[in-house]
Design a protein around this motif. Structure first.
Motif, short mmCIF file in Angstrom:
data_model
loop_
_atom_site.label_atom_id
_atom_site.label_comp_id
_atom_site.label_asym_id
_atom_site.label_seq_id
_atom_site.Cartn_x
_atom_site.Cartn_y
_atom_site.Cartn_z
N LEU A 1 -5.56 8.24 2.01
CA LEU A 1 -4.31 7.56 1.66
C LEU A 1 -3.15 8.53 1.64
CD1 LEU A 1 -5.48 5.19 -1.20
CD2 LEU A 1 -4.78 4.56 1.10
N LEU A 2 -3.45 9.77 1.29
CA LEU A 2 -2.38 10.76 1.22
C LEU A 2 -2.04 11.32 2.59
CD1 LEU A 2 -3.62 12.65 -1.96
CD2 LEU A 2 -1.77 11.01 -1.80
N GLU A 3 -2.66 10.77 3.61
CA GLU A 3 -2.44 11.21 4.98
C GLU A 3 -2.71 12.70 5.11
OE1 GLU A 3 1.53 9.94 5.49
OE2 GLU A 3 1.01 7.84 5.45
N LYS A 4 -1.93 13.36 5.95
CA LYS A 4 -2.20 14.79 6.20
C LYS A 4 -1.54 15.63 5.12
CE LYS A 4 -1.85 13.88 11.11
NZ LYS A 4 -0.74 13.68 12.04
N ARG A 5 -1.99 15.42 3.87
CA ARG A 5 -1.26 16.07 2.80
C ARG A 5 -2.01 17.23 2.18
NH1 ARG A 5 1.49 11.14 -0.55
NH2 ARG A 5 2.64 10.23 1.16
N GLU A 6 -3.15 17.58 2.76
CA GLU A 6 -3.88 18.71 2.20
C GLU A 6 -3.11 20.02 2.46
OE1 GLU A 6 -5.64 18.15 6.31
OE2 GLU A 6 -4.70 16.96 4.75
N GLU A 7 -3.40 20.98 1.65
CA GLU A 7 -2.68 22.24 1.78
C GLU A 7 -3.03 22.93 3.09
OE1 GLU A 7 -1.36 26.14 -0.68
OE2 GLU A 7 -2.75 24.75 -1.61
N GLU B 1 5.86 5.52 -12.77
CA GLU B 1 5.27 6.86 -12.82
C GLU B 1 4.78 7.23 -11.43
OE1 GLU B 1 3.15 6.75 -17.21
OE2 GLU B 1 2.06 7.52 -15.48
N ASN B 2 5.01 8.47 -11.06
CA ASN B 2 4.42 8.96 -9.82
C ASN B 2 2.95 9.29 -10.08
OD1 ASN B 2 3.87 11.21 -7.60
ND2 ASN B 2 5.58 9.94 -6.96
N LEU B 3 2.12 9.04 -9.08
CA LEU B 3 0.68 9.26 -9.27
C LEU B 3 0.26 10.70 -9.04
CD1 LEU B 3 -0.61 5.93 -7.72
CD2 LEU B 3 -0.41 6.55 -10.13
N GLN B 4 1.19 11.54 -8.61
CA GLN B 4 0.89 12.97 -8.50
C GLN B 4 1.01 13.54 -9.91
OE1 GLN B 4 0.35 14.44 -5.21
NE2 GLN B 4 -0.69 15.90 -6.53
N LYS B 5 -0.13 13.68 -10.59
CA LYS B 5 -0.08 14.05 -12.02
C LYS B 5 -0.27 15.54 -12.25
CE LYS B 5 0.00 9.76 -13.55
NZ LYS B 5 1.20 9.21 -14.10
N ASP C 1 0.84 -1.21 0.00
CA ASP C 1 0.00 0.00 0.00
C ASP C 1 0.87 1.26 0.00
OD1 ASP C 1 -2.15 -1.65 0.07
OD2 ASP C 1 -2.59 -1.33 2.20
N ALA C 2 1.96 1.20 0.78
CA ALA C 2 2.83 2.38 0.90
C ALA C 2 3.42 2.77 -0.46
CB ALA C 2 3.95 2.11 1.89
N TRP C 3 3.72 1.77 -1.29
CA TRP C 3 4.24 2.03 -2.63
C TRP C 3 3.11 2.44 -3.57
CZ3 TRP C 3 8.54 2.46 -5.68
CH2 TRP C 3 8.38 2.26 -7.05
N ASN C 4 2.03 1.63 -3.55
CA ASN C 4 0.97 1.83 -4.55
C ASN C 4 0.23 3.16 -4.41
OD1 ASN C 4 1.48 -0.60 -5.82
ND2 ASN C 4 0.05 -1.75 -4.52
N VAL C 5 0.29 3.76 -3.24
CA VAL C 5 -0.40 5.03 -3.08
C VAL C 5 0.28 6.13 -3.91
CG1 VAL C 5 0.86 5.78 -1.01
CG2 VAL C 5 -1.45 6.59 -1.40
N ASP C 6 1.55 5.94 -4.21
CA ASP C 6 2.29 6.99 -4.91
C ASP C 6 2.85 6.61 -6.28
OD1 ASP C 6 2.16 9.16 -3.05
OD2 ASP C 6 3.53 8.05 -1.75
N TRP C 7 3.00 5.31 -6.55
CA TRP C 7 3.73 4.89 -7.75
C TRP C 7 2.96 3.86 -8.55
CZ3 TRP C 7 7.91 7.74 -8.77
CH2 TRP C 7 8.54 8.40 -7.70
#
Ligand SMILES: *[C@@H]1O[C@H](CO)[C@@H](O)[C@H](O)[C@H]1NC(C)=O
Ligand SMILES: *[C@@H]1O[C@H](CO)[C@@H](O)[C@H](O)[C@H]1NC(C)=O
Ligand SMILES: *[C@@H]1O[C@H](CO)[C@@H](O)[C@H](O)[C@H]1NC(C)=O
Ligand SMILES: *[C@@H]1O[C@H](CO)[C@@H](O)[C@H](O)[C@H]1NC(C)=O
Ligand SMILES: *[C@@H]1O[C@H](CO)[C@@H](O)[C@H](O)[C@H]1NC(C)=O
Ligand SMILES: *[C@@H]1O[C@H](CO)[C@@H](O)[C@H](O)[C@H]1NC(C)=O
Ligand SMILES: *[C@@H]1O[C@H](CO)[C@@H](O)[C@H](O)[C@H]1NC(C)=O
Length: 384
Positions: free
Chosen positions: A332-338, A164-168, A102-108
């Protein structure tokens, strides 16, 4: 209308070194695949010719592949090369406990697309998940691990690797990696932003080149008639050798691209600086064309990466557009909001790579970015 609050109320130097909580994965330390900066709300760094002007970003990620082993010699043996019958890209990824976690798949996302041979690019190319795996330094006193992307030449095709990184929706970024490239001639290791062939900013290491030469390009590098565009690409030499571990970096800003190796700026371009929200792609490939050259049958080459660091802004929300398939779960992105720019952190010159440090913060105030650009500068001038 920038007014600066009394210094004492806003600048609290903090020496924060945050470690992520250990996750549930027992076999591999995938906790290191997350960022270490939950407390920071914006990030500051210096870049470019006028590097005295700080640049601010909203988001930060650090993927650390160095601590995936529980001890020495766990990932010493490289998996076997893809063989002649494996030309469909259907193979499983190695080290799935890491590279399918999961830790990988959330981003890659690991790619499996292929392209046919053409006159211009005479070798068929097939991306295979079996070319992505974890390896380990074989010195038992320093048994760090790293991510590897491999390419190898078969009789009928080139087996390649791409992630590919999933941050598109990156919209300006400072992206870095600690990496080296080893192996046979005729391969290209790519680390680049991508929207399309005309919005793309590249670092490319060609194994046909001398080890002190790296290609830094903003696409398009050829015009509609197939002629090279001179200003698109730079190939400085006398650089630190790419077959040894170096820190590589692209800074993509609104009007400028800068390229660094080990904190030293070595190239700059204003030609075709990308204007569209982009992703990050990393690959290792060859297609027998002019750029990559030919790899000999039976040969292979590896692109090895200890860590990847992204300091970035996005176009739109960080979870991506809500168009039914591109939106990522904020959970999944945890506390990643702006979070605005209340706690300013520096990413360079920190005690530990990947652990941004607070250089200034607001206490109990809602503040604008503009103000905090000033606060950040003040904090830096004060040397904190
Ligand atoms: C796991 O990774 C974290 C974060 O990088 C690190 O602090 C910790 O020491 C690692 N654990 C092991 C067993 O290597
Ligand atoms: C940093 O974050 C942790 C956990 O979210 C919290 O306990 C701590 O108080 C924070 N530190 C600061 C200085 O905000
Ligand atoms: C990133 O976004 C913030 C907030 O919008 C802005 O102030 C800053 O200038 C942006 N940074 C870059 C490098 O574009
Ligand atoms: C290629 O590898 C696959 C999977 O290990 C194996 O089943 C197959 O027999 C191999 N083919 C050849 C020609 O070695
Ligand atoms: C490539 O991967 C996708 C997604 O995992 C899968 O659906 C597809 O079947 C794969 N294609 C090949 C050729 O293996
Ligand atoms: C980026 O893409 C847009 C839209 O496709 C295009 O008009 C533009 O020429 C591309 N390149 C740059 C550098 O803007
Ligand atoms: C690679 O090999 C093919 C087939 O022998 C040849 O047509 C092509 O010109 C070669 N490419 C380069 C860049 O030498």
């Amino acid at each position: 209308m920038l007014s600066l609050p009394p210094l004492g109320s806003i600048i609290l130097p903090l020496a924060l070194v945050l470690r992520p909580a250990l996750s549930d994965y027992t076999n591999a330390n995938t906790s290191a695949l997350h960022d270490n900066s939950q407390n920071c709300s914006c990030y500051v760094l210096n870049s470019g010719e006028d590097s005295s002007t700080p640049e601010y970003f909203s988001f930060y990620r650090f993927w650390d592949f160095r601590t995936l082993a529980n001890g020495p010699r766990e990932y010493i043996t490289a998996p076997p090369l893809v063989n002649d019958t494996q030309d469909a890209g259907e193979e499983d990824v190695w080290d799935a406990h890491v590279l399918n976690s999961d830790a990988w798949n959330v981003d890659w996302s690991i790619q499996n697309w292929s392209k046919k041979a053409t006159e211009e690019f005479p070798t068929r190319m097939v991306n295979s998940p079996a070319n992505i795996y974890i390896q380990q330094n074989d010195d038992d006193s320093d048994p760090f691990t790293y991510l590897t992307l491999r390419t190898s030449r078969l009789e009928d095709f080139q087996s390649a690797g791409e992630i590919e990184n999933l941050q598109k929706n990156l919209m300006h970024v400072s992206m870095r990696m600690k990496a080296r490239v080893v192996g046979a001639k005729g391969a290209v290791a790519g680390f680049f932003t991508f929207f399309d062939d005309t919005n793309e900013s590249d670092i490319e290491i060609l194994t046909d080149d001398d080890t002190d030469v790296i290609r830094y390009t903003n696409q398009p590098a050829v015009d509609d008639d197939g002629n090279e565009i001179a200003e698109a690409s730079q190939a400085p030499d006398k650089l630190p050798a790419w077959d040894e571990w170096q820190e590589h970096r692209i800074d993509w800003f609104k009007k400028n691209s800068y390229w660094y190796i080990n904190d030293k700026q070595v190239a700059a371009n204003t030609y075709s600086v990308p204007r569209e929200p982009s992703g990050l792609i990393i690959n290792m490939w060859s297609d027998g064309g002019e750029w990559s050259g030919n790899m000999s049958v039976g040969d292979s080459a590896e692109f090895q990466i200890q860590w990847i660091e992204l300091v970035f802004n996005t176009s739109g929300p960080v979870e991506g557009p809500d168009n039914g398939y591109n939106k990522r779960s904020v959970d999944l992105l945890e506390k990643r909001e702006e979070k605005g720019c209340e706690v300013v952190c520096k990413v360079d010159g920190t005690k530990e790579k990947g652990s941004p440090e607070v250089v200034g913060m607001a206490s109990g105030m809602s503040v604008s970015w503009g103000l905090f650009v000033v606060v950040g500068i003040v904090s830096m001038l004060l040397g904190i």
